[in-house]
Design a protein around this motif. Structure first.
Motif, PDB file in Angstrom:
ATOM      1  N   SER A 683       0.816  -1.211   0.000  1.00  0.00           N
ATOM      2  CA  SER A 683       0.000   0.000   0.000  1.00  0.00           C
ATOM      3  C   SER A 683       0.849   1.258   0.000  1.00  0.00           C
ATOM      4  CB  SER A 683      -0.922  -0.007   1.228  1.00  0.00           C
ATOM      5  OG  SER A 683      -0.154  -0.115   2.432  1.00  0.00           O
ATOM      6  N   VAL A 684       2.069   1.164   0.519  1.00  0.00           N
ATOM      7  CA  VAL A 684       2.990   2.303   0.511  1.00  0.00           C
ATOM      8  C   VAL A 684       3.889   2.171  -0.710  1.00  0.00           C
ATOM      9  CG1 VAL A 684       4.791   3.521   1.772  1.00  0.00           C
ATOM     10  CG2 VAL A 684       2.920   2.422   3.018  1.00  0.00           C
ATOM     11  N   PRO A 685       3.944   3.181  -1.574  1.00  0.00           N
ATOM     12  CA  PRO A 685       4.773   3.076  -2.790  1.00  0.00           C
ATOM     13  C   PRO A 685       6.242   2.852  -2.458  1.00  0.00           C
ATOM     14  CG  PRO A 685       3.259   4.953  -2.917  1.00  0.00           C
ATOM     15  CD  PRO A 685       3.200   4.443  -1.510  1.00  0.00           C
ATOM     16  N   ASP A 686       6.881   2.082  -3.323  1.00  0.00           N
ATOM     17  CA  ASP A 686       8.315   1.824  -3.227  1.00  0.00           C
ATOM     18  C   ASP A 686       8.707   1.196  -1.892  1.00  0.00           C
ATOM     19  OD1 ASP A 686       8.637   2.886  -5.753  1.00  0.00           O
ATOM     20  OD2 ASP A 686       8.938   4.912  -4.986  1.00  0.00           O
ATOM     21  N   ARG A 687       7.848   0.352  -1.349  1.00  0.00           N
ATOM     22  CA  ARG A 687       8.171  -0.399  -0.136  1.00  0.00           C
ATOM     23  C   ARG A 687       8.089  -1.874  -0.456  1.00  0.00           C
ATOM     24  NH1 ARG A 687       7.189   1.834   4.866  1.00  0.00           N
ATOM     25  NH2 ARG A 687       7.856  -0.206   5.658  1.00  0.00           N
ATOM     26  N   PRO A 688       9.194  -2.607  -0.406  1.00  0.00           N
ATOM     27  CA  PRO A 688       9.145  -4.029  -0.768  1.00  0.00           C
ATOM     28  C   PRO A 688       8.479  -4.859   0.302  1.00  0.00           C
ATOM     29  CG  PRO A 688      11.325  -3.436   0.028  1.00  0.00           C
ATOM     30  CD  PRO A 688      10.538  -2.161  -0.028  1.00  0.00           C
ATOM     31  N   VAL A 689       7.960  -6.010  -0.113  1.00  0.00           N
ATOM     32  CA  VAL A 689       7.361  -6.935   0.839  1.00  0.00           C
ATOM     33  C   VAL A 689       8.453  -7.519   1.725  1.00  0.00           C
ATOM     34  CG1 VAL A 689       5.524  -7.501  -0.779  1.00  0.00           C
ATOM     35  CG2 VAL A 689       7.565  -8.924  -0.702  1.00  0.00           C
ATOM     36  N   THR A 690       8.074  -7.880   2.940  1.00  0.00           N
ATOM     37  CA  THR A 690       9.040  -8.428   3.890  1.00  0.00           C
ATOM     38  C   THR A 690       8.985  -9.945   3.964  1.00  0.00           C
ATOM     39  OG1 THR A 690       7.420  -8.109   5.657  1.00  0.00           O
ATOM     40  CG2 THR A 690       9.000  -6.339   5.273  1.00  0.00           C
ATOM     41  N   ALA A 691       7.984 -10.570   3.358  1.00  0.00           N
ATOM     42  CA  ALA A 691       7.905 -12.034   3.315  1.00  0.00           C
ATOM     43  C   ALA A 691       7.109 -12.429   2.082  1.00  0.00           C
ATOM     44  CB  ALA A 691       7.252 -12.586   4.575  1.00  0.00           C
ATOM     45  N   LEU A 692       7.484 -13.539   1.486  1.00  0.00           N
ATOM     46  CA  LEU A 692       6.818 -14.029   0.276  1.00  0.00           C
ATOM     47  C   LEU A 692       6.828 -15.546   0.302  1.00  0.00           C
ATOM     48  CD1 LEU A 692       5.573 -13.209  -2.505  1.00  0.00           C
ATOM     49  CD2 LEU A 692       7.868 -13.471  -3.460  1.00  0.00           C
ATOM     50  N   THR A 693       5.656 -16.149   0.147  1.00  0.00           N
ATOM     51  CA  THR A 693       5.569 -17.601   0.152  1.00  0.00           C
ATOM     52  C   THR A 693       4.420 -18.034  -0.745  1.00  0.00           C
ATOM     53  OG1 THR A 693       5.431 -19.553   1.586  1.00  0.00           O
ATOM     54  CG2 THR A 693       4.055 -17.676   2.161  1.00  0.00           C
ATOM     55  N   MET A 694       4.372 -19.326  -1.038  1.00  0.00           N
ATOM     56  CA  MET A 694       3.395 -19.872  -1.964  1.00  0.00           C
ATOM     57  C   MET A 694       2.769 -21.121  -1.350  1.00  0.00           C
ATOM     58  SD  MET A 694       4.047 -21.063  -5.898  1.00  0.00           S
ATOM     59  CE  MET A 694       4.728 -19.468  -6.312  1.00  0.00           C
ATOM     60  N   GLY A 695       1.455 -21.260  -1.499  1.00  0.00           N
ATOM     61  CA  GLY A 695       0.780 -22.415  -0.942  1.00  0.00           C
ATOM     62  C   GLY A 695      -0.543 -22.660  -1.639  1.00  0.00           C
ATOM     63  N   GLY A 696      -1.389 -23.450  -0.997  1.00  0.00           N
ATOM     64  CA  GLY A 696      -2.674 -23.785  -1.582  1.00  0.00           C
ATOM     65  C   GLY A 696      -2.621 -25.089  -2.347  1.00  0.00           C
ATOM     66  N   SER A 697      -3.787 -25.434  -2.931  1.00  0.00           N
ATOM     67  CA  SER A 697      -3.871 -26.665  -3.707  1.00  0.00           C
ATOM     68  C   SER A 697      -3.381 -26.413  -5.121  1.00  0.00           C
ATOM     69  CB  SER A 697      -5.324 -27.155  -3.736  1.00  0.00           C
ATOM     70  OG  SER A 697      -6.134 -26.242  -4.465  1.00  0.00           O
ATOM     71  N   ARG A 698      -3.293 -27.495  -5.874  1.00  0.00           N
ATOM     72  CA  ARG A 698      -2.835 -27.345  -7.252  1.00  0.00           C
ATOM     73  C   ARG A 698      -3.872 -26.612  -8.102  1.00  0.00           C
ATOM     74  NH1 ARG A 698       1.070 -29.591 -10.172  1.00  0.00           N
ATOM     75  NH2 ARG A 698       0.768 -29.868 -12.394  1.00  0.00           N
ATOM     76  N   ARG A 699      -5.133 -26.807  -7.751  1.00  0.00           N
ATOM     77  CA  ARG A 699      -6.184 -26.135  -8.500  1.00  0.00           C
ATOM     78  C   ARG A 699      -6.315 -24.680  -8.102  1.00  0.00           C
ATOM     79  NH1 ARG A 699     -11.816 -25.525  -7.919  1.00  0.00           N
ATOM     80  NH2 ARG A 699     -11.752 -26.644  -5.952  1.00  0.00           N
ATOM     81  N   ARG A 700      -6.033 -24.374  -6.843  1.00  0.00           N
ATOM     82  CA  ARG A 700      -6.161 -23.002  -6.349  1.00  0.00           C
ATOM     83  C   ARG A 700      -4.881 -22.589  -5.636  1.00  0.00           C
ATOM     84  NH1 ARG A 700     -11.276 -22.480  -2.708  1.00  0.00           N
ATOM     85  NH2 ARG A 700     -10.496 -20.343  -2.669  1.00  0.00           N
TER      86      ARG A 700
END
Length: 1018
Positions: A683-700
């Motif tokens: 929401s704040v411009p030019d501010r990178p995310v502090t965590a990134l991950t991936m999950g969920g099912s294969r369909r979603r």
């Protein structure tokens, strides 16, 4: 010398690397003065043979108590033997065989290894020394087990797997539990000849030649005494007399005799013999700090020129220290250079917006000129025609050239702000050229007589230019140019020239002649990207790059060893490095290189292969295979510098998502680099995310990112399209997040600021369990599968790590022994482990969850920046390198036998009742619906189109048929009929069906296909 330096000196003396305080009856090579040198003796043949025989008997007697199976066990050797084994082996003519014993390198002291290795290397290359020098700073204080790990990783970096395995499998002990299978070689250079290790950043550097060899005088931050180093062996041979205050400058001269000069904050200047350490003379040159120290010949007489904080410049005779001239009343805090003309030498002094020209022969101030410039950051001497001149650059990108005889401005050149932070200049037969380097990493060449736009721009560095040095490279030209044996500290070479007639109409001809006159000159540049580069000034081509520094280099100087040019660079990584400029060997192994430290790693199995997606703070996404380290993709992101990366499977194939410093998330296909979607996550411009991950099912499949605003807000995006779903985790305030599986159910572990841990089912989105934490700041969180079930590990700010059973919520253990900013959960030799690491350290700690004790410790050559564990394979980013580790009993490769080319199903995908939904033994990863379609095509007598295939299945399966046909085609099991849109099974597909029918698996699959679509979950 600082207290820390004194403490490290004691350690080095104990380890044999610091030879500066040997006894009076010892030589720097460790032998008594009464003994003959090791090499080059003129003994009679019989005498030499006798000495070798006796030395061999002594060595055999010393190693007899530790021999097992005819070879010495160096882990049982006495401290004396570890210090002097190389010396006895040299006397006996066995030095080469000693250096082939890798166990000796693990246990021996660094000093003898470097000193005697250099003597051996003078005759023929010694591969073991390349490994040892690569991480010498770590070897000095390392214990043998840590040194073994470092040497093994360095062998992997050099692409010597057999040597790496030799370190991991010692003769006298079991194999190392965790082993490096491969590593990139971004920070490895064949040209590295030595590492001069200090205990703080090296700030002062000068080089010279003596004793038929070359040496360096260095001082680190906080030192009061300079050290003298032998550049051949890389060992310190002397510590010069100590000053009362901190050092501010050093210089070396070999004009009338070899001397080293040091200056300090109390205004003292001392001249010493660098070999003996004897002080030849000492004076108090200034009332306050000495700001600069230069050596220059005035009418053939070597002089010492200093300026200090008292606003004076003093000129002294180098031989006696006698004062010759003093200039007073100068602006304090200025800079000084000496410019050489055809007939006159002038001293240029710039301070407080004024330019002063000082005549050292007459002892008078020639002129004082106010300058209408901004902050002055660079000053260099030049020669314009027969007259001495000075080049001045400013922080706002402006450069001016002034004649020092008549106060006349000669030219002006301008560039963007911050492009002239470093400066050097040289005079050629066709005119003067200035070379500047800026914060943008670009090097620019300027015509000093005409100014204007740059003659040429050299690009390639990814960080600010920190220093420049020009030297004559004989390999570049055939013309012998005059060379002075008394060079100033900027390595600027002036030559006599004939000025051609220049008219405004032949500007192009002038530029061409200037470039021709640069033939034979090479430029060395140091950058904040931790590399050095060598350029040809004539054509602007990059000749080679040097990488070994683990922090930015600060200064460069050039000297010679045995007639070959070498460069010495001083850096913020507490080292000075020695580089052979004529060694141009390069590596040809197909592995990626990282220009900056690796800061993000994601390991995932997609399409049957383990792939690693990485980011290093530049604008590129790099994807490699975990089994071999070969490049799978190297794509320019284009929106900003990568701060995080994650990789995972979808129905359409693998997808990598990158987070950049402009707050955007971008999804790409790792194989082709095709951009699928891009969203602004913060929401704040030019501010990178502090965590990134991936999950969920294969369909979603879902992507979870942590917006740093408001203390951290969780953002959820669909991996397939980037849309923002209506999910309960959307905008949830938290401190950290990780994803994993519990009994094949995709879950997210969310850590709140009050220490509470929540486990959420990602599909459809419901809180599963709350784990009782503590009111401590959470640093990171991880979830992973282990032999005792899924575990959740949380690292806190105070260094503690708590581990819970994700299914029962029971706290398993509390780890408090080591700080941890990065954690991973996995399995090691059948035990559940938590791996912890800290960015300020070089060690990986493996903790046994059931006992709460250390399982093993792995030491790396550089600080760890990122780690990720999947299926018992550990990917680690350390420094500018990426390495893969695995247990000793799991050497890989870890790819499945059948490797589909695109869309596939992960092994852990859940079926309708939580059971596996893959056809594992039938020759590939096939869903039940894929197998049913393949059987239907095999039994048909002709090719079938999509409508015909759909008609054979129940209505709720028909919507999946087209996707499954595409997947079968990509896997090579079906193919399109020629000239139509229908499909036929391939020979490989028919073989899979025959095998499946014979194995009885089709009974299970037919039952599943009648209940639920395992391919898409419909």
């Amino acid at each position: 010398m600082s207290p820390a330096d004194e403490g490290l000196t004691k350690t080095r003396q104990a380890d044999g690397i610091d030879e500066g305080n040997q006894k009076d009856d010892e030589r720097p090579d460790g032998r008594a003065n009464s003994e003959e040198p090791l090499f080059g003796r003129e003994d009679a043949p019989d005498s030499a043979a006798v000495r070798r025989t006796v030395a061999g008997l002594v060595l055999d007697r010393l190693t007899a108590p530790i021999r097992e199976g005819g070879r010495p066990r160096w882990d049982l050797a006495s401290p004396y033997l570890l210090r002097h084994a190389a010396e006895h082996a040299a006397e006996a003519g066995r030095l080469r065989s000693l250096f082939r014993d890798y166990e000796f390198l693990v246990h021996a002291r660094p000093g003898p290894v470097l000193r005697f290795g250099a003597l051996l290397e003078a005759r023929t290359p010694v591969p073991a020394l390349s490994l040892y020098r690569a991480s010498l700073v770590e070897h000095i204080a390392a214990e043998p087990h840590a040194r073994r790990d470092i040497l093994a990783v360095d062998a992997a970096r050099h692409q010597w797997p057999d040597v790496s395995q030799a370190f991991y499998h010692p003769r006298q002990a079991p194999p190392t539990l965790w082993q490096c299978r491969w590593s990139t070689a971004s920070n490895i250079s064949f040209a590295l000849r030595g590492t001069l290790a200090h205990d703080s950043p090296v700030e002062l550097l000068a080089t010279g030649t003596a004793w038929a060899g070359s040496f360096a005088v260095t001082a680190a931050r906080g030192d009061r005494a300079a050290g003298v180093w032998d550049l051949v062996s890389g060992t310190r041979v002397r510590v010069l007399p100590r000053h009362a205050k901190l050092l501010t400058a050093v210089a070396v001269s070999d004009s009338f005799r070899v001397v080293a000069l040091t200056a300090a904050k109390d205004g003292a200047v001392r001249c010493c013999d660098p070999l003996s350490g004897e002080a030849l003379w000492e004076v108090v040159a200034h009332d306050g700090e000495v700001h600069g120290l230069q050596l220059h010949e005035l009418r053939g007489v070597p002089m010492v020129i200093t300026h200090g904080g008292d606003g004076t410049v003093s000129i002294r005779d180098l031989e006696s220290g006698e004062l010759q001239t003093v200039f007073a009343g100068l602006p304090p805090g200025g800079r000084l250079v000496v410019a050489t003309g055809d007939t006159d030498d002038m001293v240029a002094y710039v301070g407080q917006g004024q330019l002063l020209s000082l005549d050292p022969h007459a002892g008078a101030e020639r002129f004082r000129k106010p300058l209408s410039l901004g902050k002055i950051i660079g000053i260099a001497p030049a020669c314009i025609g027969p007259d001495p001149a000075v080049v001045i650059t400013t922080a706002d990108g402006r450069g001016e050239v002034w004649d020092l005889l008549d106060a006349r401005p000669i030219s002006v050149f301008e560039g963007p702000p911050g492009t002239m932070d470093t400066l050097t200049a040289l005079d050629t037969s066709q005119g003067g050229v200035a070379v500047t380097g800026g914060r943008d990493g670009t090097i620019r060449l300027w015509d000093l007589e005409r100014g204007g736009r740059p003659l040429r721009q050299l690009t390639g560095h990814l960080g600010a230019i920190t220093d420049l040095a020009v030297y004559e490279a004989p390999a570049l030209h055939e013309v012998n140019k005059p060379y002075s044996s008394f060079l100033d500290i900027q390595t600027v070479i002036h030559t006599q020239r004939i000025k051609p007639r220049i008219t405004p109409g032949n500007e192009g001809l002038r530029r061409s002649r200037l470039f021709d006159s640069l033939a034979g000159y090479a430029l060395l540049s140091a950058s904040a990207d931790r590399t050095l580069r060598e350029w040809s000034l004539a054509d602007g081509g990059l000749r080679q790059a040097f990488s070994a520094h683990t922090d930015r280099p600060r200064a460069i100087t050039v000297t010679h060893i045995g007639g070959s040019p070498v460069a010495v660079s001083a850096g913020q990584d507490n080292t000075a490095r020695v580089w052979a400029l004529d060694d141009r060997r390069v590596r040809t192994v197909d592995r990626v290189t990282y220009p900056m430290p690796v800061s993000s790693v994601s390991l995932s199995r997609v399409d049957g292969r383990l792939l690693i997606a990485t980011g290093c703070g530049d604008e590129r996404l790099r994807v490699v295979t975990a089994s071999e380290g070969t490049a799978e993709g190297n794509h320019l992101n284009g929106t900003g510098r990568l701060t995080a990366v994650v990789l995972g499977p979808t129905l359409e194939g693998p997808v990598a998502v990158t987070a950049t410093n402009d707050g955007k998330l971008t999804a790409r296909r790792p194989a082709t680099g095709e951009r699928l979607w891009q969203r602004v996550s913060c929401s704040v411009p030019d501010r990178p995310v502090t965590a990134l991950t991936m999950g969920g099912s294969r369909r979603r499949p879902l992507v979870l990112s942590l917006d740093p605003s408001d203390g951290g807000r969780l953002q959820v995006h669909s991996l397939t399209g980037g849309r923002t779903p209506d999910h309960p985790l959307q905008d949830l305030r938290c401190a950290a997040v990780a994803t994993g599986r519990i009994r094949r159910k995709p879950v997210a572990a969310v850590a709140h600021h009050d220490g509470t841990i929540e486990l959420w089912n990602l599909n459809p989105g419901a809180c599963r369990r709350i784990l009782s934490g503590r009111a401590e700041g959470v640093v990171s969180i991880a979830i992973g599968a282990t032999p005792i079930g899924p575990l959740v590990a949380v690292a806190y700010e105070k260094g503690r790590v708590r581990v819970w059973d994700a299914e029962t919520g029971r706290q398993c253990c509390l780890l408090t022994a080591a700080p941890a900013k990065m954690i991973a959960v996995g399995t090691s030799h059948g035990r559940p482990v938590v791996i912890t690491a800290d960015p300020s350290r070089t060690t990986l700690h493996f903790w046994d969850v059931e006992t709460g004790t250390t399982h093993t410790v792995v030491t790396l050559p550089e600080a760890i920046g990122a780690l990720c564990m999947e299926e018992g394979i550990l990917a680690v980013g350390y420094g500018r390198e990426l390495a893969v580790f695995s247990a000793a009993d799991d050497p890989g490769p870890w790819d499945e036998a059948q490797v589909p080319m695109a869309a596939s199903n992960p092994q852990n995908e859940a079926g309708p009742e939580g059971e596996g939904a893959h056809f594992g033994d039938s020759g590939g990863q096939l869903t039940a619906l894929e197998m049913a379609i393949l059987i239907h095509l095999c039994r048909a007598e002709e090719s079938l189109g999509v409508p015909e295939v759909k008609a054979a299945f129940r209505p709720h399966f028909r919507r999946c048929v087209k996707t499954q046909l595409r997947s079968l085609s990509q896997k090579g099991y079906v193919d399109r009929a020629q000239g139509s849109r229908s499909f036929l099974p391939t020979a490989q597909g028919r073989e899979v069906v025959v095998r499946a029918e014979g194995s009885g698996e089709l009974v299970k699959r037919r039952w599943k296909i009648g209940v639920h679509c395992a391919g898409c979950g419909v």
